[in-house]
Scaffold this active site. Structure first.
Site, PDB file in Angstrom:
ATOM      1  N   TYR A 103      28.346  37.012  41.013  1.00 23.31           N
ATOM      2  CA  TYR A 103      28.210  35.827  40.170  1.00 23.31           C
ATOM      3  C   TYR A 103      28.727  36.164  38.787  1.00 23.31           C
ATOM      4  CZ  TYR A 103      25.270  33.866  43.804  1.00 23.31           C
ATOM      5  OH  TYR A 103      24.817  33.371  45.000  1.00 23.31           O
ATOM      6  N   HIS A 113      27.308  28.597  43.306  1.00 23.55           N
ATOM      7  CA  HIS A 113      27.847  29.566  44.250  1.00 23.55           C
ATOM      8  C   HIS A 113      28.434  30.779  43.525  1.00 23.55           C
ATOM      9  CE1 HIS A 113      27.277  26.878  47.616  1.00 23.55           C
ATOM     10  NE2 HIS A 113      27.751  25.900  46.872  1.00 23.55           N
ATOM     11  N   LYS A 144      36.140  31.536  47.234  1.00 30.33           N
ATOM     12  CA  LYS A 144      35.847  32.679  46.377  1.00 30.33           C
ATOM     13  C   LYS A 144      37.111  33.524  46.229  1.00 30.33           C
ATOM     14  CE  LYS A 144      31.126  32.833  48.175  1.00 30.33           C
ATOM     15  NZ  LYS A 144      30.764  31.677  47.441  1.00 30.33           N
TER      16      LYS A 144
END
Length: 167
Positions: A103, A113, A144
């Site tokens: 994160y 997310h 991602k």
């Protein structure tokens, strides 16, 4: 704060352990306890936040460092420690076939997310092109970026941000 090691899981039964999870996002809360991965627990031990026991035997940092090496987790621990010390929240990436989810600073698991999947490899690892492609594809598929953390023989870490580019 006392914790108990059992089969690579470190458990804290103290009600104050909730703060470790809620404030710093370590571990997973389960009813009356906090469960930590071995990597998270060694990090917290090194920071002086917890003590780790198995039955009545207290483990030292050297004991647990040896255990991490024996289990092939030491490079992963080095990356976890480096990223946490840089201010990132680091959670398991097992569900995505990677070592960690990362994160960005200022974000946390409850706020949205993760931004990166982190793969940890040694500098001597022969990275197969098909494996590399699958790492990138999985990361892209879950919105991602892929971060490769390459650990050299001296324990230094070089990070590579890998992005999917469509020509």
């Amino acid at each position: 704060m006392r914790s108990e090691l059992s089969q690579d899981i470190v458990t804290i039964f103290n009600p104050s352990s909730v703060k470790i999870n809620q404030k710093s996002h370590f571990g997973r809360l389960e009813e009356d306890r906090l469960e930590l991965s071995l990597i998270e627990a060694v990090f917290l031990l090194e920071k002086g936040k917890i003590s780790i026991f198995e039955n009545d035997k207290e483990y030292s940092l050297d004991d647990l460092t040896s255990l991490l090496k024996e289990k092939g987790l030491y490079s992963k621990y080095r990356v976890f420690k480096d990223l946490r010390n840089r201010g990132y929240i680091v959670k398991t990436g097992f569900k995505y076939g990677s070592e960690f989810r990362l994160y960005e600073r200022g974000k946390s698991p409850g706020d949205g997310h993760s931004d990166f999947l982190v793969r940890v490899i040694s500098e001597n690892y022969d990275l197969n092109v098909m494996d590399f492609s699958s790492y990138v594809r999985v990361a892209h598929g879950v919105n991602k970026n892929l971060m490769l953390a390459v650990v050299d023989e001296e324990g230094d870490i070089t990070y590579y941000n890998v992005e999917w580019v469509r020509p």
